[in-house]
Motif scaffolding. Structure first.
Motif, PDB file in Angstrom:
ATOM      1  N   TYR A 192      33.822  28.097  34.989  1.00 39.98           N
ATOM      2  CA  TYR A 192      34.475  29.320  34.498  1.00 39.98           C
ATOM      3  C   TYR A 192      33.946  29.774  33.138  1.00 39.98           C
ATOM      4  O   TYR A 192      34.532  30.654  32.505  1.00 39.98           O
ATOM      5  CB  TYR A 192      35.993  29.107  34.421  1.00 39.98           C
ATOM      6  N   GLU A 197      28.017  35.079  35.500  1.00 39.44           N
ATOM      7  CA  GLU A 197      28.601  34.810  36.821  1.00 39.44           C
ATOM      8  C   GLU A 197      29.810  33.886  36.722  1.00 39.44           C
ATOM      9  O   GLU A 197      30.805  34.069  37.441  1.00 39.44           O
ATOM     10  CB  GLU A 197      27.541  34.199  37.749  1.00 39.44           C
ATOM     11  N   ASN A 198      29.749  32.915  35.842  1.00 43.92           N
ATOM     12  CA  ASN A 198      30.880  32.004  35.678  1.00 43.92           C
ATOM     13  C   ASN A 198      32.046  32.666  34.954  1.00 43.92           C
ATOM     14  O   ASN A 198      33.211  32.444  35.297  1.00 43.92           O
ATOM     15  CB  ASN A 198      30.442  30.757  34.909  1.00 43.92           C
ATOM     16  N   ARG A 201      34.209  34.779  37.171  1.00 44.84           N
ATOM     17  CA  ARG A 201      34.729  34.081  38.360  1.00 44.84           C
ATOM     18  C   ARG A 201      36.244  34.197  38.493  1.00 44.84           C
ATOM     19  O   ARG A 201      36.774  34.436  39.580  1.00 44.84           O
ATOM     20  CB  ARG A 201      34.313  32.608  38.321  1.00 44.84           C
ATOM     21  N   GLU A 205      38.152  35.812  41.692  1.00 47.36           N
ATOM     22  CA  GLU A 205      39.075  35.035  42.518  1.00 47.36           C
ATOM     23  C   GLU A 205      40.425  35.732  42.627  1.00 47.36           C
ATOM     24  O   GLU A 205      41.060  35.715  43.694  1.00 47.36           O
ATOM     25  CB  GLU A 205      39.225  33.632  41.948  1.00 47.36           C
TER      26      GLU A 205
END
Length: 348
Positions: A192, A197-198, A201, A205
């Motif tokens: 995260y 991209e992390n 996240r 989600e």
């Protein structure tokens, strides 16, 4: 264009005016009351195409203050359903709700963090307080992050069951989701944190989980801060990149605001100051956007739409001053806008 309908999924809005979500700090235990019934009902009677109810906590500690609205239990959802019912029965307005978690900016009053005795422990992606003088927030574990995703989903279920037409996820203004997005407030080294991209996240989600409970009659909006006005922080290029991904994940519109995550930054305020951010996201990410930020007149709103800078006009302070802003704006050119039939004698 301001008074032409627009459709998101199967939901049609009668015009492009939106009442922007604005905290009223007037709840007890997160429950809406008669003030909220009048507050939102008056904007519906004023002809607003879409009303979005203020930031609503998906968990108790997700509220900005202990007077903020919540939707983590059925009592809160039932109170909100009365507002939805009135809006639907007494106007042509649609009504959505903004689901939120304040993260490290929670447990405050009048913009200042309150004591643990009066408030609660805050949470964040990293041990970085909003102001240096504040308590270090609890760092969310991966398990706790997954649980919060589920809380957003459960809140969306309650909102749909209460009759809301639309869901907006609050990922702006330095609240929890924005804290994950920004490399200045997210220093995690797990899945995260770190890369773009992390860091996105958590939001993705939540979007996926909420979309699981929505159908073609209930669109999904996301509010972001287009920039946080800080070196090496979240910026408009990040916002465009995120918007492209959200478009592919069944998000219908990006509500583009700015700031809120970094304490003490300087923001130059002028009428329509955030409109270029909405324009950049609309054009570069090829997704519908909402413009917000000191938009005060129908003329100004019409120009934004005609210039293809946004698709919806979100109004905050001006619609607090003038609940009848949309219908009054329609009088000059005799545009079609809802006006209570009981008031027809007052139409120019």
């Amino acid at each position: 264009m301001l008074y032409t309908p627009i459709r998101f999924r199967n939901l049609e809005l009668k015009n492009r005016w939106v009442m922007s979500p604005m905290c009223m700090y007037s709840c007890e235990n997160g429950v809406a009351n008669d003030f909220h019934l009048l507050h939102y009902g008056s904007r519906a009677q004023g002809g607003t195409g879409l009303i979005i109810v203020e930031a609503t906590g998906v968990v108790p500690e997700g509220r900005i203050t202990n007077k903020c609205m919540g939707i983590w239990n059925d009592e809160q959802a039932n109170a909100l359903s009365k507002i939805v019912k009135i809006v639907h029965e007494q106007s042509e307005s649609k009504i959505g709700i903004q689901l939120a978690h304040a993260g490290r900016k929670a447990s405050t009053w009048n913009g200042k963090q309150i004591s643990l005795e009066e408030g609660w422990e805050t949470v964040a992606p990293s041990p970085v307080p909003y102001e240096e003088s504040e308590r270090i927030p609890h760092v969310l574990t991966v398990e706790e992050i997954k649980d919060l995703v589920q809380r957003f989903k459960e809140a969306a279920v309650r909102a749909i069951n209460a009759g809301f037409d639309l869901i907006e996820i609050h990922a702006a203004h330095g609240y929890l989701i924005h804290q994950f997005l920004s490399p200045l407030s997210n220093t995690r080294t797990d899945e995260y944190g770190g890369s773009f991209e992390n860091r996105i996240r958590f939001l993705l989600e939540i979007v996926e989980a909420v979309n699981e409970v929505l159908d073609e009659n209930h669109p999904l909006f996301v509010r972001i801060s287009g920039t946080e006005y800080a070196a090496n922080g979240w910026n408009i290029k990040d916002s465009v990149a995120l918007a492209k991904i959200l478009r592919e994940n069944n998000v219908d519109l990006i509500d583009v605001s700015s700031g809120g995550n970094i304490h003490g930054v300087k923001i130059s305020l002028f009428d329509g100051y955030q409109v270029p951010l909405a324009e950049a996201v609309k054009k570069d990410a090829e997704i519908a956007t909402g413009a917000v930020g000191l938009i005060k007149t129908a003329k100004q709103a019409e120009e934004i739409l005609q210039n293809e800078q946004a698709d919806l006009i979100f109004v905050a302070r001006e619609i607090l001053r003038n609940p009848y802003l949309p219908v009054r704006g329609s009088f000059k050119n005799k545009d079609n806008c809802f006006f209570p039939p009981q008031y027809e004698r007052a139409r120019p």
